[in-house]
Design a protein around this motif. Structure first.
Motif, PDB file in Angstrom:
ATOM      1  N   GLN A   3       0.827  -1.196   0.000  1.00  0.00           N
ATOM      2  CA  GLN A   3       0.000   0.000   0.000  1.00  0.00           C
ATOM      3  C   GLN A   3       0.867   1.253   0.000  1.00  0.00           C
ATOM      4  N   LEU A   4       0.382   2.280  -0.681  1.00  0.00           N
ATOM      5  CA  LEU A   4       0.968   3.615  -0.611  1.00  0.00           C
ATOM      6  C   LEU A   4      -0.077   4.553  -0.036  1.00  0.00           C
ATOM      7  N   GLN A   5       0.330   5.351   0.917  1.00  0.00           N
ATOM      8  CA  GLN A   5      -0.581   6.281   1.573  1.00  0.00           C
ATOM      9  C   GLN A   5      -0.066   7.689   1.387  1.00  0.00           C
ATOM     10  N   ALA A   6      -0.800   8.467   0.611  1.00  0.00           N
ATOM     11  CA  ALA A   6      -0.436   9.867   0.404  1.00  0.00           C
ATOM     12  C   ALA A   6      -1.200  10.735   1.383  1.00  0.00           C
ATOM     13  N   SER A   7      -0.526  11.730   1.931  1.00  0.00           N
ATOM     14  CA  SER A   7      -1.169  12.623   2.888  1.00  0.00           C
ATOM     15  C   SER A   7      -0.456  13.958   2.886  1.00  0.00           C
ATOM     16  N   GLY A   8      -1.039  14.905   3.614  1.00  0.00           N
ATOM     17  CA  GLY A   8      -0.404  16.196   3.785  1.00  0.00           C
ATOM     18  C   GLY A   8      -1.021  17.332   3.000  1.00  0.00           C
ATOM     19  N   MET A 111       3.970   5.471 -16.956  1.00  0.00           N
ATOM     20  CA  MET A 111       3.629   4.358 -17.850  1.00  0.00           C
ATOM     21  C   MET A 111       3.785   2.995 -17.205  1.00  0.00           C
ATOM     22  N   ALA A 112       4.754   2.869 -16.306  1.00  0.00           N
ATOM     23  CA  ALA A 112       5.023   1.555 -15.710  1.00  0.00           C
ATOM     24  C   ALA A 112       4.700   1.521 -14.217  1.00  0.00           C
ATOM     25  N   ALA A 113       4.063   2.582 -13.734  1.00  0.00           N
ATOM     26  CA  ALA A 113       3.801   2.657 -12.298  1.00  0.00           C
ATOM     27  C   ALA A 113       2.997   1.456 -11.818  1.00  0.00           C
ATOM     28  N   GLU A 114       3.423   0.911 -10.685  1.00  0.00           N
ATOM     29  CA  GLU A 114       2.784  -0.313 -10.209  1.00  0.00           C
ATOM     30  C   GLU A 114       1.749  -0.037  -9.112  1.00  0.00           C
ATOM     31  N   TYR A 115       2.140   0.706  -8.104  1.00  0.00           N
ATOM     32  CA  TYR A 115       1.222   0.998  -7.016  1.00  0.00           C
ATOM     33  C   TYR A 115       0.994   2.495  -6.918  1.00  0.00           C
ATOM     34  N   TRP A 116      -0.238   2.858  -6.612  1.00  0.00           N
ATOM     35  CA  TRP A 116      -0.623   4.260  -6.513  1.00  0.00           C
ATOM     36  C   TRP A 116      -1.203   4.547  -5.133  1.00  0.00           C
ATOM     37  N   GLY A 117      -0.861   5.714  -4.623  1.00  0.00           N
ATOM     38  CA  GLY A 117      -1.523   6.182  -3.426  1.00  0.00           C
ATOM     39  C   GLY A 117      -2.906   6.702  -3.773  1.00  0.00           C
ATOM     40  N   GLN A 118      -3.693   7.010  -2.779  1.00  0.00           N
ATOM     41  CA  GLN A 118      -5.092   7.361  -3.004  1.00  0.00           C
ATOM     42  C   GLN A 118      -5.295   8.813  -3.381  1.00  0.00           C
ATOM     43  N   GLY A 119      -4.285   9.633  -3.299  1.00  0.00           N
ATOM     44  CA  GLY A 119      -4.427  11.036  -3.660  1.00  0.00           C
ATOM     45  C   GLY A 119      -4.704  11.915  -2.461  1.00  0.00           C
ATOM     46  N   THR A 120      -4.153  13.102  -2.492  1.00  0.00           N
ATOM     47  CA  THR A 120      -4.393  14.085  -1.451  1.00  0.00           C
ATOM     48  C   THR A 120      -4.622  15.433  -2.120  1.00  0.00           C
TER      49      THR A 120
END
Length: 126
Positions: A3-8, A111-120
């Motif tokens: 998981q990736l968690q974007a915040s701030g 183009m090759a990104a594997e995991y994405w955070g949910q956005g902030t």
């Protein structure tokens, strides 16, 4: 679980600063190129910055050069995006992603990104 968690994100006046965080769980961020993207309403997603694994090369979109700084903290397993001198046009949802193509220009970064955070959400007001 990976998981990736974007915040701030938040609301800030023009000229102000924010620091975004991209925290990883389930894998080691330092093993991958990590990138920040943003998408404003009605616009395409664009690459903002990336940091490469290992040698920590950093690249920035022309629109943010000199104002944004990407950095990594291995102990925290987190990548940060320090955003200074914010402008109205920086308003967007910001995403982080792993395993990006981190080369100058950033055009193919996602183009090759594997995991994405949910956005902030970052909103810059006048």
């Amino acid at each position: 679980e990976v998981q990736l968690q974007a915040s701030g994100g938040g609301l800030v006046q023009a000229g102000g600063s924010l620091r975004l965080s991209c925290a990883a769980s389930g894998f080691t961020l330092d093993d991958y190129n990590i990138g920040w993207f943003r998408q404003a309403p009605g616009k395409q997603r664009e690459g903002v910055s990336c940091i490469s694994s290992g040698d920590k090369r950093r690249y920035y979109a022309d629109s943010v050069k000199g104002r944004f700084t990407i950095a990594s903290d291995n102990a925290e397993n987190t990548v940060y995006l320090q955003m200074n001198s914010l402008k109205l046009e920086d308003t967007a949802v910001y995403y982080c992603a792993s395993d990006v193509i981190c080369i100058p220009g950033l055009q193919v970064m996602g183009m090759a990104a594997e995991y994405w955070g949910q956005g902030t959400q970052v909103t810059v007001s006048s």
